[in-house]
Design a protein around this motif. Structure first.
Motif, PDB file in Angstrom:
ATOM      1  N   THR A 181       5.602  -1.284   3.648  1.00 58.88           N
ATOM      2  CA  THR A 181       6.702  -0.491   3.084  1.00 58.88           C
ATOM      3  C   THR A 181       7.125   0.632   4.035  1.00 58.88           C
ATOM      4  O   THR A 181       7.709   1.622   3.630  1.00 58.88           O
ATOM      5  N   ASN A 241       5.356   0.277  -5.105  1.00 53.29           N
ATOM      6  CA  ASN A 241       6.212   0.295  -3.901  1.00 53.29           C
ATOM      7  C   ASN A 241       7.682   0.486  -4.272  1.00 53.29           C
ATOM      8  O   ASN A 241       8.503  -0.387  -4.021  1.00 53.29           O
ATOM      9  N   ILE A 294       6.341 -11.232  -7.762  1.00 49.62           N
ATOM     10  CA  ILE A 294       5.404 -10.118  -7.598  1.00 49.62           C
ATOM     11  C   ILE A 294       5.111  -9.530  -8.984  1.00 49.62           C
ATOM     12  O   ILE A 294       5.885  -9.742  -9.931  1.00 49.62           O
ATOM     13  N   LYS A 298       2.735  -4.143  -8.654  1.00 50.11           N
ATOM     14  CA  LYS A 298       3.099  -4.100  -7.228  1.00 50.11           C
ATOM     15  C   LYS A 298       4.456  -3.415  -7.053  1.00 50.11           C
ATOM     16  O   LYS A 298       4.646  -2.596  -6.146  1.00 50.11           O
ATOM     17  N   ARG A 309      -1.119   3.869   6.399  1.00 48.82           N
ATOM     18  CA  ARG A 309       0.018   3.105   5.888  1.00 48.82           C
ATOM     19  C   ARG A 309       0.107   1.745   6.578  1.00 48.82           C
ATOM     20  O   ARG A 309      -0.537   1.510   7.587  1.00 48.82           O
ATOM     21  N   THR A 310       0.968   0.905   6.035  1.00 45.74           N
ATOM     22  CA  THR A 310       1.237  -0.371   6.688  1.00 45.74           C
ATOM     23  C   THR A 310       2.668  -0.328   7.214  1.00 45.74           C
ATOM     24  O   THR A 310       3.615  -0.117   6.456  1.00 45.74           O
ATOM     25  N   LEU A 355       6.557  -7.254   1.169  1.00 43.59           N
ATOM     26  CA  LEU A 355       5.634  -6.852   0.101  1.00 43.59           C
ATOM     27  C   LEU A 355       4.361  -7.696   0.083  1.00 43.59           C
ATOM     28  O   LEU A 355       3.285  -7.210  -0.257  1.00 43.59           O
ATOM     29  N   GLU A 356       4.514  -8.963   0.454  1.00 42.21           N
ATOM     30  CA  GLU A 356       3.355  -9.853   0.518  1.00 42.21           C
ATOM     31  C   GLU A 356       2.281  -9.282   1.435  1.00 42.21           C
ATOM     32  O   GLU A 356       1.095  -9.529   1.276  1.00 42.21           O
ATOM     33  N   ARG A 357       2.725  -8.526   2.411  1.00 44.84           N
ATOM     34  CA  ARG A 357       1.781  -7.931   3.378  1.00 44.84           C
ATOM     35  C   ARG A 357       1.640  -6.425   3.167  1.00 44.84           C
ATOM     36  O   ARG A 357       1.129  -5.717   4.039  1.00 44.84           O
ATOM     37  N   ASP A 358       2.165  -5.936   2.059  1.00 41.35           N
ATOM     38  CA  ASP A 358       2.115  -4.499   1.725  1.00 41.35           C
ATOM     39  C   ASP A 358       2.818  -3.617   2.750  1.00 41.35           C
ATOM     40  O   ASP A 358       2.418  -2.471   2.981  1.00 41.35           O
TER      41      ASP A 358
END
Ligand code: F6P
Length: 363
Positions: free
Chosen positions: A97, A139, A131, A135, A2-3, A92-95
């Motif tokens: 969540t 998310n 977005i 996307k 995950r991020t 979100l730009e960097r994913d």
């Protein structure tokens, strides 16, 4: 993997760095990408360089440092829908969540609000063309885990908050120092300690320092407190004590809700008993400096548990807080803790002291 992003928010406290370190390392260990967000919610709203990728070494040599290396702030922008929209886009730009929020109840309540707004925020971002629908669909919500970083120990649902133990050590050291000089001059000292509306630091340090008297917000003294205080101090002197120590929580009040300040207490003792009386306000010394072993360990354990909790969460999962219950790390629904913490304040506002004290205890 995950991020994840980790940030610290609100007033800093000793041990926050340990928690940040633990989140980064546990996250990387489990194959996640971990970001720092600098300056709390402000960094989330402003984006840019405030959100940067962490690596294993970026958290070396921080466990022994007080404060928070990634900065903290009280942020007005995040309280507005526009601020939260910017924050949502930047994540979100960097994913990102998955969020780990280290802060007090205000910061954690903000995180909960963010999650509630998320579905509307992504809708807005799609409408504004910022977005893609894909996307947004990928998310549908954000997973949030909180940890309580605060010296005040004012959060219901955890036995201890990160920083409290270090603050206690600092206060005790300071009182010990004051005692030795008070003893030489047969003086009385009124020591003001922090804690905002919570009397935990005052109560515990009064017990541990053998203080003669203590004022806390949750249990205001009766209206004749001046007489009770002076009688007690006099009795101690009669029994051979050469000094007095009185601890006043910064939020202390009387039964009518009037503040009981250290200066007020000093004047009472000075005028009534004619004892040479001084005030020592400990201030931010209590919040700074190296974290105790307990807070380092608490940060480590809570941070690791926070990442493990995130790994099991889905977009449907409600935010949780990592708490220490006895000696166990446990997950408690965030809003349940916030609601109970707010009930304490409400009980105090209604002058229902029995309920306030009861709610402060463990459930
Ligand atoms: O919440 C921690 C705390 O240190 C309280 O004990 C105190 O009332 C407050 O923060 C001080 O805030 P600031 O550092 O913004 O003056």
């Amino acid at each position: 993997g995950r991020t994840i992003a980790v940030f610290t928010s609100g007033g800093d406290s000793q041990g926050m760095n340990s928690a940040v370190r633990s989140v980064v390392r546990m996250g990387i260990y489990l194959g996640c990408k971990v970001y720092f967000i600098n300056e709390g919610y402000q960094g989330m709203v402003d984006g840019g360089d405030n959100i940067r990728l962490a690596d294993w070494n970026s958290v070396s040599d921080i466990i022994q440092k007080g404060g928070t290396i990634i900065g903290s702030a009280r942020c007005a922008d995040f309280r507005t829908p526009e601020g939260r929209l910017k924050a949502c886009f930047n994540l979100l730009e960097r994913d990102i969540t998955n969020l780990v929020c280290i802060g007090g109840d205000g910061s954690l309540t903000g995180a909960n609000q963010f999650r509630k707004d998320w579905p509307d925020l992504i809708k807005d971002l799609v409408q504004q063309g910022k977005i893609t629908q894909e996307k947004a669909d990928a998310n549908p919500n954000i997973q949030i885990v909180g940890m309580v970083g605060s010296i005040d120990n004012d959060f219901c649902g955890t036995d201890m908050t990160i920083g409290t133990d270090s603050a206690l050590q600092r206060i005790i050291e300071a009182i010990d120092a004051v005692v030795s000089t008070a003893q030489s001059h047969q003086r009385s000292f009124v020591v003001e300690v922090m804690g905002r509306h919570c009397g935990y630091l005052a109560l515990v340090t009064a017990l541990a320092s053998e203080a003669d008297f203590c004022f806390i917000p949750e249990w205001p003294p009766p209206s004749n407190w001046r007489d009770i205080l002076c009688a007690k101090l006099q009795q101690q002197r009669k029994e051979g004590q050469r000094l007095n120590i009185i601890i006043v929580a910064e939020g202390a009040i009387d039964r009518d809700g009037n503040p009981i300040t250290a200066e007020l207490v000093k004047d009472v003792v000075n005028k009534t008993l004619k004892y040479d009386t001084r005030v020592t306000v400990l201030g931010h010394v209590q919040r700074g400096g190296a974290p105790s072993a307990f807070d380092r360990l608490l940060g480590c354990r809570m941070g690791a548990e926070a990442v493990l909790a995130l790994m099991e969460m889905t977009p449907e999962s409600e935010p949780c807080v990592i708490s220490i219950d006895g000696n166990q790390m446990v997950r408690v629904p965030l809003m349940q803790c916030v609601a109970r913490t707010q009930k304490v304040q409400a009980a105090m506002n209604e002058k229902n002291w029995e309920l306030a004290v009861q709610l402060r205890g463990r459930s």
